[in-house]
Design an enzyme around this catalytic site. Sequence first.
Site, PDB file in Angstrom:
ATOM      1  N   GLU A 229       0.897  -1.272  -0.154  1.00  0.00           N
ATOM      2  CA  GLU A 229      -0.137   0.211  -0.128  1.00  0.00           C
ATOM      3  C   GLU A 229       1.033   1.218  -0.003  1.00  0.00           C
ATOM      4  OE1 GLU A 229      -3.087   2.318   2.872  1.00  0.00           O
ATOM      5  OE2 GLU A 229      -2.955   0.237   3.044  1.00  0.00           O
ATOM      6  N   CYS A 263      -2.585   8.524   2.760  1.00  0.00           N
ATOM      7  CA  CYS A 263      -2.537   8.152   1.606  1.00  0.00           C
ATOM      8  C   CYS A 263      -3.675   8.715   0.659  1.00  0.00           C
ATOM      9  CB  CYS A 263      -2.244   6.835   1.705  1.00  0.00           C
ATOM     10  SG  CYS A 263      -0.867   6.036   2.223  1.00  0.00           S
TER      11      CYS A 263
END
Length: 457
Positions: A229, A263
């Site tokens: 990720e 993110c």
Amino acid sequence: MKPLAVHNPATGALIAELPADDALSVAAKARQARAAQPGWARPPLAERRACIERFRAGIVAELEALAAIMTRETGKPISMSRHELKGLLGRIDFFVAEAEAATATRTVFNEGGMLEQIEHAPLGVVGNISAWNYPWFVGGNVFIPALLTGNAVLYKPSEFAAMTGLAIARLLHAAGVPTEVFVPLVGGGEVGAALLAQDIDGLFFTGSHATGVKIAQALGPRLVKLQLELGGKDPSYVCEDADVQKAAESLADGAMYNTGQSCCSVERIYVHESIHDAFANAFVAAVSAFKVGDPMRDDTYIGAITRAAQLDVLDAQVADARAKGAALLMGGHRLPGPGNWYAPTVFSNVSHTMELMREESFGPLIGIQKVSGDEEALRLMNDSRYGLTAGVFTPDEARARQLLARVNTGSVYWNCCDRVSPRLPWSGVGDSGLGLTLSIYGIQTFTRLKAWHLRQA
């Protein structure tokens, strides 16, 4: 072993020195995890589920103290630390409720004395290199389903959230998870590198694209299951028929929540030219209302930058934008005093020649770009090597669906942003990573499929 020094990013003060691991201790812990994993996987799921439920109860009992630890070592505003912990409870509930059905053995054929079944077996020993910006969320997305499905976990918290990592380990062990089954590894990049050298069956990493590539290169020859990720440069498009005030308030929160250190923070905003000026004014007004200050105060909305090195990244993006003609609407500088502080910063008149519209900012910095219509907005939204999330603001659902279907991201939003659900997979496209967490697929990802061919004698 040199201890790990933990500093408060809001003040610069040393708040702890933690015993750190080295290559020898990491190897010893990995061997212990390998030996202990079969005994953890052997009993029925109900026993592992009970441990995770006790872990949840431990979080509830210590929530305020756990939030304070996270705020002190990361600079996250205390209200957001509490929100993260409370949000984690729902994710735990989802994993606990869905683990059995998601991993049940499935009969796919039973005829003429031949039985065919698909079993979900544990991967074995899972390495988890976690992140500092949401240490409970990001870590919990991995270690909770990994433990439920019978894996042992070598858990390396970020060195910027190591106190939280040790608190996680303490609560799991108190809940009945053996110390050899959930094993914290404390230290910086050298400890992460030592973890990669161990006999592991999967590696789940959250962090930068550059580090993710290095991990993939290290593990590729060994064919270890890998989930990465990585970063994002998440865009949103505000159509001419959107409610300007509501869109501005939503996107201001999406860009500045957790001081922009997410993110999936909104990092690029495209606005139809007919409402651009009104939107920019409303956006600046919304951001100006956010209180910057002591992360331990309940009314603080924007806290400290966790990593001091990120201040240089923000300075460079601001300087680049100004040199190329962007209009600075607010901020654009570090804040005085000790610790790592940056003023909430908003630019307009930006373009894709500028770093702030191409490279991850990971801070309270945003660019607003005027577009002529849907096609230009779509082209610019897809003009990125990242592909984590994207959003569209319009009252027209059909229009939003048509646009979002053409956006190359793992998650899409209509009239919302910066949102994660345990029921939906979390994944990226391009340099945002590979693999996934969350949803039933994020439970199954910690298993390997085993095919059974059973013929009656």
